[in-house]
Motif scaffolding. Structure first.
Motif, PDB file in Angstrom:
ATOM      1  N   HIS A 156       0.811  -1.224   0.000  1.00 18.33           N
ATOM      2  CA  HIS A 156       0.000   0.000   0.000  1.00 18.33           C
ATOM      3  C   HIS A 156       0.845   1.275   0.000  1.00 18.33           C
ATOM      4  CE1 HIS A 156      -2.650  -3.121   1.863  1.00 18.33           C
ATOM      5  NE2 HIS A 156      -3.405  -2.689   0.883  1.00 18.33           N
ATOM      6  N   THR A 157       2.117   1.152  -0.369  1.00 16.91           N
ATOM      7  CA  THR A 157       3.019   2.299  -0.313  1.00 16.91           C
ATOM      8  C   THR A 157       2.492   3.484  -1.107  1.00 16.91           C
ATOM      9  OG1 THR A 157       4.950   0.885   0.036  1.00 16.91           O
ATOM     10  CG2 THR A 157       5.359   3.107  -0.815  1.00 16.91           C
ATOM     11  N   ASP A 158       2.169   3.247  -2.378  1.00 20.20           N
ATOM     12  CA  ASP A 158       1.706   4.361  -3.219  1.00 20.20           C
ATOM     13  C   ASP A 158       0.436   4.985  -2.651  1.00 20.20           C
ATOM     14  OD1 ASP A 158       3.828   3.668  -4.812  1.00 20.20           O
ATOM     15  OD2 ASP A 158       2.629   3.350  -6.628  1.00 20.20           O
ATOM     16  N   GLU A 159      -0.504   4.154  -2.260  1.00 17.53           N
ATOM     17  CA  GLU A 159      -1.773   4.639  -1.718  1.00 17.53           C
ATOM     18  C   GLU A 159      -1.547   5.503  -0.474  1.00 17.53           C
ATOM     19  OE1 GLU A 159      -5.746   2.692   0.332  1.00 17.53           O
ATOM     20  OE2 GLU A 159      -4.393   1.427  -0.824  1.00 17.53           O
ATOM     21  N   VAL A 160      -0.718   5.040   0.450  1.00 17.94           N
ATOM     22  CA  VAL A 160      -0.466   5.784   1.687  1.00 17.94           C
ATOM     23  C   VAL A 160       0.253   7.095   1.386  1.00 17.94           C
ATOM     24  CG1 VAL A 160       0.832   5.768   3.855  1.00 17.94           C
ATOM     25  CG2 VAL A 160      -0.475   3.755   3.162  1.00 17.94           C
TER      26      VAL A 160
ATOM     27  N   LEU B  72       1.463  13.095  -2.178  1.00 18.08           N
ATOM     28  CA  LEU B  72       2.499  13.016  -3.202  1.00 18.08           C
ATOM     29  C   LEU B  72       1.867  12.723  -4.552  1.00 18.08           C
ATOM     30  CD1 LEU B  72       5.373  11.031  -1.456  1.00 18.08           C
ATOM     31  CD2 LEU B  72       5.047  13.496  -1.617  1.00 18.08           C
ATOM     32  N   SER B  73       2.429  13.319  -5.582  1.00 21.40           N
ATOM     33  CA  SER B  73       1.934  13.114  -6.937  1.00 21.40           C
ATOM     34  C   SER B  73       2.569  11.861  -7.536  1.00 21.40           C
ATOM     35  CB  SER B  73       2.289  14.317  -7.805  1.00 21.40           C
ATOM     36  OG  SER B  73       3.695  14.368  -7.993  1.00 21.40           O
ATOM     37  N   ALA B  74       2.048  11.458  -8.688  1.00 20.15           N
ATOM     38  CA  ALA B  74       2.610  10.304  -9.399  1.00 20.15           C
ATOM     39  C   ALA B  74       4.065  10.568  -9.771  1.00 20.15           C
ATOM     40  CB  ALA B  74       1.774   9.994 -10.637  1.00 20.15           C
ATOM     41  N   ASP B  75       4.376  11.798 -10.165  1.00 19.66           N
ATOM     42  CA  ASP B  75       5.761  12.151 -10.509  1.00 19.66           C
ATOM     43  C   ASP B  75       6.680  12.040  -9.296  1.00 19.66           C
ATOM     44  OD1 ASP B  75       5.112  12.611 -13.153  1.00 19.66           O
ATOM     45  OD2 ASP B  75       4.886  14.786 -12.895  1.00 19.66           O
ATOM     46  N   GLU B  76       6.200  12.484  -8.138  1.00 16.00           N
ATOM     47  CA  GLU B  76       7.009  12.403  -6.919  1.00 16.00           C
ATOM     48  C   GLU B  76       7.246  10.939  -6.518  1.00 16.00           C
ATOM     49  OE1 GLU B  76       5.969  16.384  -4.392  1.00 16.00           O
ATOM     50  OE2 GLU B  76       4.297  15.024  -4.839  1.00 16.00           O
ATOM     51  N   LEU B  77       6.221  10.114  -6.669  1.00 16.45           N
ATOM     52  CA  LEU B  77       6.370   8.688  -6.370  1.00 16.45           C
ATOM     53  C   LEU B  77       7.363   8.043  -7.331  1.00 16.45           C
ATOM     54  CD1 LEU B  77       2.680   7.642  -5.667  1.00 16.45           C
ATOM     55  CD2 LEU B  77       4.524   7.879  -4.011  1.00 16.45           C
ATOM     56  N   GLU B  78       7.286   8.415  -8.590  1.00 14.46           N
ATOM     57  CA  GLU B  78       8.211   7.886  -9.597  1.00 14.46           C
ATOM     58  C   GLU B  78       9.649   8.278  -9.266  1.00 14.46           C
ATOM     59  OE1 GLU B  78       9.019   8.600 -14.306  1.00 14.46           O
ATOM     60  OE2 GLU B  78       6.928   8.402 -13.662  1.00 14.46           O
ATOM     61  N   LYS B  79       9.847   9.516  -8.814  1.00 14.40           N
ATOM     62  CA  LYS B  79      11.186   9.981  -8.441  1.00 14.40           C
ATOM     63  C   LYS B  79      11.711   9.214  -7.232  1.00 14.40           C
ATOM     64  CE  LYS B  79      14.369  13.567  -7.911  1.00 14.40           C
ATOM     65  NZ  LYS B  79      15.494  12.764  -7.549  1.00 14.40           N
ATOM     66  N   LEU B  80      10.870   9.022  -6.217  1.00 15.63           N
ATOM     67  CA  LEU B  80      11.268   8.240  -5.043  1.00 15.63           C
ATOM     68  C   LEU B  80      11.650   6.819  -5.443  1.00 15.63           C
ATOM     69  CD1 LEU B  80       8.627   9.374  -2.400  1.00 15.63           C
ATOM     70  CD2 LEU B  80      11.076   9.854  -2.366  1.00 15.63           C
ATOM     71  N   ARG B  81      10.890   6.250  -6.365  1.00 15.16           N
ATOM     72  CA  ARG B  81      11.172   4.900  -6.822  1.00 15.16           C
ATOM     73  C   ARG B  81      12.497   4.869  -7.595  1.00 15.16           C
ATOM     74  NH1 ARG B  81       6.240   3.829  -7.557  1.00 15.16           N
ATOM     75  NH2 ARG B  81       5.979   2.540  -5.735  1.00 15.16           N
ATOM     76  N   ALA B  82      12.703   5.831  -8.461  1.00 17.08           N
ATOM     77  CA  ALA B  82      13.947   5.905  -9.248  1.00 17.08           C
ATOM     78  C   ALA B  82      15.159   6.113  -8.345  1.00 17.08           C
ATOM     79  CB  ALA B  82      13.847   7.035 -10.275  1.00 17.08           C
ATOM     80  N   ASP B  83      14.982   6.848  -7.248  1.00 18.13           N
ATOM     81  CA  ASP B  83      16.078   7.094  -6.304  1.00 18.13           C
ATOM     82  C   ASP B  83      16.290   5.919  -5.356  1.00 18.13           C
ATOM     83  OD1 ASP B  83      16.427   9.593  -7.431  1.00 18.13           O
ATOM     84  OD2 ASP B  83      15.365  10.661  -5.833  1.00 18.13           O
ATOM     85  N   GLY B  84      15.425   4.913  -5.429  1.00 14.64           N
ATOM     86  CA  GLY B  84      15.565   3.737  -4.573  1.00 14.64           C
ATOM     87  C   GLY B  84      15.015   3.918  -3.167  1.00 14.64           C
ATOM     88  N   ALA B  85      14.276   5.019  -2.946  1.00 14.28           N
ATOM     89  CA  ALA B  85      13.718   5.279  -1.619  1.00 14.28           C
ATOM     90  C   ALA B  85      12.518   4.372  -1.324  1.00 14.28           C
ATOM     91  CB  ALA B  85      13.304   6.745  -1.489  1.00 14.28           C
ATOM     92  N   ILE B  86      11.788   3.974  -2.380  1.00 17.96           N
ATOM     93  CA  ILE B  86      10.667   3.034  -2.245  1.00 17.96           C
ATOM     94  C   ILE B  86      10.769   2.023  -3.375  1.00 17.96           C
ATOM     95  CG2 ILE B  86       9.129   4.670  -1.085  1.00 17.96           C
ATOM     96  CD1 ILE B  86       7.694   5.101  -3.744  1.00 17.96           C
ATOM     97  N   ASP B  87      10.103   0.887  -3.159  1.00 17.39           N
ATOM     98  CA  ASP B  87      10.076  -0.152  -4.212  1.00 17.39           C
ATOM     99  C   ASP B  87       8.873  -0.002  -5.085  1.00 17.39           C
ATOM    100  OD1 ASP B  87      12.425  -1.464  -3.522  1.00 17.39           O
ATOM    101  OD2 ASP B  87      11.409  -2.671  -2.005  1.00 17.39           O
TER     102      ASP B  87
END
Length: 85
Positions: A59-63, A70-85
């Motif tokens: 539920h990471t994205d949902e939370v 957080l926006s979809a772009d911010e989530l994508e950046k966190l994922r690209a930086d390895g902060a979230i899976d």
């Protein structure tokens, strides 16, 4: 004496009191997951969980969207930086 995990799973007391329950994996993929059962025992209460347990990160994205806006772009950046899976 300290029990190992496999000892606990085989313990007669633990088994007779349904202290270990199983829940299916998503899409019934593989062996069920074992978890600690509800320690509260009431005659009219089902001992099995109402739903399956959430998986780590499920539920990471949902939370992050709902709680931190957080926006979809911010989530994508966190994922690209390895902060979230």
């Amino acid at each position: 004496m300290v029990n190992r995990a496999e000892d606990v799973l085989l313990d007669d007391h633990v088994r007779s009191h349904n202290m270990i329950v199983s829940t299916p994996r998503p899409n019934d993929d593989g062996e069920p997951v074992l978890a600690v059962g509800n320690p509260v025992k009431l005659s009219a209460m089902d001992e099995q969980p109402d739903t399956r347990f959430p998986w780590v990160g499920e539920h990471t994205d949902e939370v992050l969207r709902e709680e931190l806006s957080l926006s979809a772009d911010e989530l994508e950046k966190l994922r690209a930086d390895g902060a979230i899976d």
